[in-house]
Scaffold this motif. Structure first.
Motif, mmCIF file in Angstrom:
data_model
loop_
_atom_site.group_PDB
_atom_site.id
_atom_site.type_symbol
_atom_site.label_atom_id
_atom_site.label_comp_id
_atom_site.label_asym_id
_atom_site.label_seq_id
_atom_site.Cartn_x
_atom_site.Cartn_y
_atom_site.Cartn_z
ATOM 1 N N SER A 16 -19.406 -10.281 -23.730
ATOM 2 C CA SER A 16 -20.648 -11.170 -23.685
ATOM 3 C C SER A 16 -20.461 -11.789 -23.109
ATOM 4 C CB SER A 16 -19.670 -12.679 -24.940
ATOM 5 O OG SER A 16 -17.859 -12.195 -24.708
ATOM 6 N N ILE A 17 -19.464 -11.941 -22.225
ATOM 7 C CA ILE A 17 -19.393 -12.362 -19.895
ATOM 8 C C ILE A 17 -20.382 -11.571 -19.022
ATOM 9 C CG2 ILE A 17 -18.153 -13.110 -18.494
ATOM 10 C CD1 ILE A 17 -16.027 -14.237 -20.333
ATOM 11 N N SER A 19 -22.692 -9.231 -19.393
ATOM 12 C CA SER A 19 -24.088 -9.014 -19.001
ATOM 13 C C SER A 19 -25.224 -10.058 -18.608
ATOM 14 C CB SER A 19 -24.893 -8.951 -20.199
ATOM 15 O OG SER A 19 -24.214 -10.089 -21.233
ATOM 16 N N GLY A 20 -24.230 -11.740 -19.197
ATOM 17 C CA GLY A 20 -24.945 -12.540 -18.939
ATOM 18 C C GLY A 20 -24.222 -12.612 -17.108
ATOM 19 N N ALA A 23 -26.130 -11.007 -14.597
ATOM 20 C CA ALA A 23 -27.950 -11.932 -14.884
ATOM 21 C C ALA A 23 -27.007 -12.762 -13.649
ATOM 22 C CB ALA A 23 -28.767 -11.971 -15.700
ATOM 23 N N ILE A 24 -27.053 -13.789 -13.677
ATOM 24 C CA ILE A 24 -26.778 -14.309 -13.459
ATOM 25 C C ILE A 24 -26.136 -14.441 -11.026
ATOM 26 C CG2 ILE A 24 -25.160 -16.423 -11.974
ATOM 27 C CD1 ILE A 24 -24.673 -16.653 -15.256
ATOM 28 N N ASP A 27 -29.824 -12.511 -10.173
ATOM 29 C CA ASP A 27 -30.969 -13.698 -9.914
ATOM 30 C C ASP A 27 -30.451 -14.103 -8.283
ATOM 31 O OD1 ASP A 27 -32.004 -13.022 -12.390
ATOM 32 O OD2 ASP A 27 -31.263 -14.584 -13.017
ATOM 33 N N LYS A 106 -11.421 -19.293 -16.626
ATOM 34 C CA LYS A 106 -12.194 -19.492 -17.971
ATOM 35 C C LYS A 106 -11.723 -20.836 -17.889
ATOM 36 C CE LYS A 106 -12.811 -14.779 -18.789
ATOM 37 N NZ LYS A 106 -11.923 -13.525 -19.125
ATOM 38 N N PRO A 107 -12.881 -21.787 -18.908
ATOM 39 C CA PRO A 107 -13.765 -20.680 -19.373
ATOM 40 C C PRO A 107 -15.299 -20.964 -17.805
ATOM 41 C CG PRO A 107 -14.091 -23.092 -20.174
ATOM 42 C CD PRO A 107 -13.501 -23.378 -19.515
ATOM 43 N N LEU A 108 -16.035 -20.347 -18.095
ATOM 44 C CA LEU A 108 -17.083 -20.341 -16.924
ATOM 45 C C LEU A 108 -17.838 -21.243 -16.822
ATOM 46 C CD1 LEU A 108 -16.986 -16.431 -15.589
ATOM 47 C CD2 LEU A 108 -15.767 -18.121 -14.599
ATOM 48 N N ASN A 109 -18.109 -22.283 -17.090
ATOM 49 C CA ASN A 109 -19.447 -23.515 -17.470
ATOM 50 C C ASN A 109 -20.081 -23.179 -16.175
ATOM 51 O OD1 ASN A 109 -17.375 -24.741 -15.528
ATOM 52 N ND2 ASN A 109 -16.905 -25.932 -16.981
ATOM 53 N N ALA A 110 -20.949 -23.913 -16.003
ATOM 54 C CA ALA A 110 -21.949 -24.675 -15.600
ATOM 55 C C ALA A 110 -21.407 -24.294 -14.165
ATOM 56 C CB ALA A 110 -22.912 -25.620 -14.893
ATOM 57 N N LEU A 113 -19.436 -21.371 -12.126
ATOM 58 C CA LEU A 113 -20.720 -20.470 -11.738
ATOM 59 C C LEU A 113 -20.878 -20.644 -10.773
ATOM 60 C CD1 LEU A 113 -22.378 -19.868 -15.779
ATOM 61 C CD2 LEU A 113 -20.704 -17.886 -14.019
ATOM 62 N N ASN A 114 -21.018 -21.872 -10.828
ATOM 63 C CA ASN A 114 -21.593 -22.781 -9.447
ATOM 64 C C ASN A 114 -20.691 -22.552 -8.156
ATOM 65 O OD1 ASN A 114 -23.947 -24.085 -10.044
ATOM 66 N ND2 ASN A 114 -23.671 -25.259 -10.327
ATOM 67 N N LYS A 117 -20.957 -18.905 -7.487
ATOM 68 C CA LYS A 117 -21.888 -18.432 -6.338
ATOM 69 C C LYS A 117 -22.033 -18.569 -5.048
ATOM 70 C CE LYS A 117 -25.308 -19.199 -10.667
ATOM 71 N NZ LYS A 117 -26.642 -19.988 -10.214
ATOM 72 N N ASN B 32 -16.523 -18.526 -24.187
ATOM 73 C CA ASN B 32 -17.104 -17.440 -22.396
ATOM 74 C C ASN B 32 -18.806 -17.180 -22.183
ATOM 75 O OD1 ASN B 32 -15.444 -18.964 -20.527
ATOM 76 N ND2 ASN B 32 -13.737 -17.742 -21.238
ATOM 77 N N SER B 35 -21.060 -20.027 -22.614
ATOM 78 C CA SER B 35 -21.833 -20.949 -21.262
ATOM 79 C C SER B 35 -22.046 -19.839 -20.609
ATOM 80 C CB SER B 35 -20.236 -21.250 -21.207
ATOM 81 O OG SER B 35 -20.032 -21.711 -19.656
ATOM 82 N N VAL B 36 -21.915 -18.889 -19.913
ATOM 83 C CA VAL B 36 -22.646 -18.425 -18.759
ATOM 84 C C VAL B 36 -23.806 -17.149 -19.069
ATOM 85 C CG1 VAL B 36 -22.690 -15.469 -18.228
ATOM 86 C CG2 VAL B 36 -20.028 -17.009 -18.465
ATOM 87 N N ASN B 37 -24.559 -17.336 -21.407
ATOM 88 C CA ASN B 37 -25.455 -16.824 -20.906
ATOM 89 C C ASN B 37 -26.731 -18.147 -20.829
ATOM 90 O OD1 ASN B 37 -25.695 -13.976 -21.892
ATOM 91 N ND2 ASN B 37 -24.464 -14.359 -23.503
ATOM 92 N N GLU B 39 -26.358 -20.705 -18.970
ATOM 93 C CA GLU B 39 -26.515 -20.296 -17.402
ATOM 94 C C GLU B 39 -27.693 -19.902 -17.438
ATOM 95 O OE1 GLU B 39 -25.774 -23.551 -15.386
ATOM 96 O OE2 GLU B 39 -26.289 -22.410 -13.523
ATOM 97 N N VAL B 40 -27.326 -18.428 -17.069
ATOM 98 C CA VAL B 40 -28.752 -17.938 -17.129
ATOM 99 C C VAL B 40 -29.915 -18.280 -18.085
ATOM 100 C CG1 VAL B 40 -29.850 -15.905 -17.578
ATOM 101 C CG2 VAL B 40 -27.557 -15.725 -17.516
ATOM 102 N N ARG B 44 -33.053 -19.663 -15.186
ATOM 103 C CA ARG B 44 -33.836 -18.622 -15.434
ATOM 104 C C ARG B 44 -35.068 -19.784 -15.012
ATOM 105 N NH1 ARG B 44 -33.361 -12.905 -16.814
ATOM 106 N NH2 ARG B 44 -31.932 -11.680 -14.768
ATOM 107 N N GLN B 65 -23.470 -15.370 -29.938
ATOM 108 C CA GLN B 65 -21.691 -16.444 -29.545
ATOM 109 C C GLN B 65 -21.327 -17.321 -30.140
ATOM 110 O OE1 GLN B 65 -22.865 -15.316 -25.647
ATOM 111 N NE2 GLN B 65 -22.461 -13.367 -25.521
#
Lengths: 491, 203
Positions: A16-17, A19-20, A23-24, A27, A106-110, A113-114, A117, B32, B35-37, B39-40, B44, B65
């Motif tokens: 669930s984590i 793949s996203g 992608a991030i 990108d 976690k949780p990997l919120n915005a 994630l920033n 990055k 999670n 949240s991640v998806n 954000e994608v 995008r 999810q």
């Protein structure tokens, strides 16, 4: 700061984590791969280079901490960022202490994630810097070392080139060199750089064994072949099939064993003592001798046909005095090794010891130097090795007086004087007063000459361009004293 | 509150804590993922060149999810509230199964209701809510711990509403020693037969 195309590995079992996250990061310009557990991550990291691995602390098979430990034990270069749930922050801190680059909760919120990055380019930059350091270290190591051999002189570089060229083939190699020059190390290098490296390496000293035992060692025997042979025994040819046999002092081998050896080389078959069966072997022979080969051939000590069989490629290993540029490198390396082995804090040789080391002609070659340094390390009481620690007692008492000093035509008077001073100084066991007396000059002048020699100058600011005769009696000039002088930090 | 009910309530709170702790990782994992998806999708979508095809899989994943989170949270919240009496056997059982099945999946185990219509047809029981939950929850916890594969069903034609929990791989399921007696005090009959447990509720 972004490092496009840098490789990132995500090691996490939560699809669930992953793949996203993948992608991030894709990108962001990274090349991203995913490993569903720690074991798979370790396999990927062993096979390929990743600048960063994002590892979840809780994973099947191998968790994040265990993965980190394995990476360090196997010295796999990468920067590890640990991803953890709140409940495992303690473990993440532990991971940091074990060398992880950073951790993200976690949780990997915005916001997280920033942060991730922003972290990844820094981690990749660190990886790249360390990668460059590793490459530099390896290149520097390559300048002075080749397998177990140490030396950066032109003479040794030629040896390395020959080994590189001959190792991949199956050709027999004959190594010529004085005792103590490292013939077995050359043989090992030929073996380890060949496709036979995974096979056995079998070394036999032909001079050390009586004829019957040598024959038995080489070819083996059948049960009952001779009195007391209660069991069959395979010989070196059989045991090292697929590998390499190193025959040291091959010219000392008795003539009838030479015949058998020649036959084995020609047919690639051996017969055990008392045996009837021909056994096919896949073997490469590397032989060595310190004998004067022309004399040995002329006197029949070595069969000519065997010589040509063995000397498909001949490697002439220089004596230490022929590669005097390497003396300092070798002495320093032995000092570090033996000080560490003996638990002693010895940082260097003192000036007089360096003078003697660089002026002595080392007839026993690298082996003699190695033994001298080992003995000196054991005997030394201070943090530096003195001339009396390194110089053998028999030289200290009697002095080894060189019979002559060779001076190249065209050498300057100051060069000639310096060589004479240096060799006489060595012959007196490092006694400047006695040197001065023998040469009929003032002791201060002797010291001045020696100092100038060490500093690489001729006293009037010019660079010394000749080799001390004691270090190069063969007259293979060209390696300036500057190369032989201990580095400034050593004094 | 009688001595029996206070004791069974305490036991249920303990079981609920275990259920919550086992499913917490799954709830957090799904959150999670959301949240991640999201954000994608967000990053995008901010790009002028973003296509629907580049966003859709991540929007779908986030949506799925979120459904998981809702399902798990609803089950946990439902079990955290006092049971409505008379107790619906299927409702309580399905909540426990939802939470345990998610945790079991993370350990590569499988817990599922074999015959949902049969379970739904069990109706109500006169047993107290906490007792029903303790019986179902502890039996399923024991079964999931014992075997990688657990089947939960409701045998048709039983004299009382009954749930059958079975390990098809034949692993032996062992219950807490006092569970049968504690359940019996509320009229719930638990029978253990090596790799199967049956729970019969009073009408």
């Amino acid at each position: 700061m972004k490092q496009a195309n840098a490789k990132v590995l995500i090691a996490d079992d939560e699809q669930s984590i992953t793949s996203g996250l993948s992608a991030i990061l894709s990108d962001e310009g990274y090349s991203v791969e995913i490993a569903p557990d720690g074991q798979k991550a370790l396999e990927r990291l062993s096979e390929d280079r990743y600048g960063v691995v994002l590892a979840d602390l809780k994973m099947p098979k191998l968790d994040g901490l265990a993965l980190l430990r394995e990476l360090q034990q196997r010295q796999i270069p990468t920067e590890c960022i640990i991803i953890t749930g709140q409940a495992t922050v303690d473990s993440a801190v532990q991971a940091m202490q074990q060398g992880a680059y950073d951790y993200i909760e976690k949780p990997l919120n915005a916001e997280k994630l920033n942060r991730l990055k922003a972290l990844i380019p820094k981690a990749i930059e660190k990886f790249n810097v360390q990668q460059k350091n590793r490459e530099l270290t390896s290149r520097l190591e390559g300048l002075t070392h080749y397998g177990e051999l140490t030396g950066q002189s032109d003479a040794m570089r030629e040896v390395y080139q020959v080994i590189d060229a001959v190792a991949p083939s199956n050709a027999s190699v004959l190594i010529l060199g004085e005792s103590g020059t490292g013939k077995e190390l050359v043989a090992r290098a030929v073996h380890s750089k060949s496709e036979r490296a995974k096979g056995p390496f079998f070394a036999l000293n032909c001079a050390a064994l009586p004829k019957e035992i040598l024959e038995n060692e080489l070819f083996g025997h059948e049960k009952g072949a001779f009195t007391g042979s209660t069991n069959e025994k395979p010989g070196a040819f059989e045991m090292s099939s697929g590998g390499t046999i190193f025959l040291d002092e091959v010219a000392e081998m008795s003539p009838d064993i030479q015949v058998k050896l020649l036959r084995a080389l020609e047919t690639r078959q051996v017969r055990r003592l008392g045996g009837r069966k021909e056994i096919t072997v896949d073997i490469r022979i590397v032989a060595a001798t310190n004998k004067d080969l022309q004399k040995a051939l002329a006197e029949g000590d070595l069969r000519e046909d065997l010589y040509y069989r063995l000397a498909v490629v001949q490697i002439d290993l220089p004596s230490l005095r022929e590669r005097s540029q390497d003396v300092q490198l070798l002495a320093t390396e032995f000092l570090e090794r033996f000080a560490s082995q003996n638990g002693k804090r010895i940082s260097d040789f003192d000036t007089a010891a360096w003078e003697w080391i660089l002026s002595y002609h080392w007839p026993g070659n690298v082996r003699e130097l190695k033994n001298a340094v080992e003995r000196a390390v054991i005997m030394a009481r201070g943090d530096k090795i003195g001339v009396n620690d390194i110089m053998p007692r028999h030289l200290r008492n009697a002095g080894e007086v060189p019979s002559s000093v060779t001076i190249q035509v065209g050498a300057t008077v100051s060069d000639a004087r310096r060589q004479l001073v240096l060799r006489t100084f060595a012959s007196t066991g490092g006694d400047a007063e006695r040197t001065a007396k023998l040469l009929g000059v003032a002791a201060d002048d002797v010291r001045g000459d020696l100092l100038a020699l060490i500093n690489g100058s001729n006293g009037d600011g010019a660079t010394n361009g000749t080799t001390p005769s004691g270090a190069d009696p063969g007259g293979k000039a060209g390696s300036g004293a500057a190369k032989k002088s201990p580095p400034a930090k050593k004094r | 509150m009688t001595g029996v009910t206070s004791s069974i309530d305490a036991r249920w709170l303990d079981a609920l804590q275990r259920l919550a702790s086992r499913s917490a990782h799954e709830i957090r994992g799904a959150l999670n993922g959301v949240s991640v998806n999201v954000e994608v999708v967000r990053s995008r979508a901010a790009k002028a060149t973003a296509s629907a095809a580049a966003l859709e899989p991540f929007a779908d994943a986030a949506s799925a999810q979120l459904d998981d989170v809702i399902e798990l949270t609803e089950a946990l919240l439902g079990l955290s509230r006092p049971a409505r009496e008379p107790v619906e056997i299927a409702t309580e059982t399905k909540r426990v199964v939802t939470l345990l099945a998610a945790a079991a999946r993370a350990d590569c185990r499988r817990l599922h209701v074999d015959d949902v219509p049969a379970l739904n047809s069990l109706g109500i029981t006169s047993a107290p809510g906490s007792a029903v939950r303790v019986a179902v929850c502890e039996c399923l916890l024991a079964a999931v711990d014992a075997s990688a594969k657990i089947k939960c069903t409701a045998p048709v034609g039983a004299s009382a509403p009954t749930i059958l929990i079975a390990a098809p791989d034949g692993e032996t399921i062992s219950l807490p020693s006092d569970l049968v007696a504690v359940a019996a005090e509320s009229g719930i009959d638990i029978q253990v037969d090596a790799s199967a447990i049956s729970i019969s509720f009073p009408r």
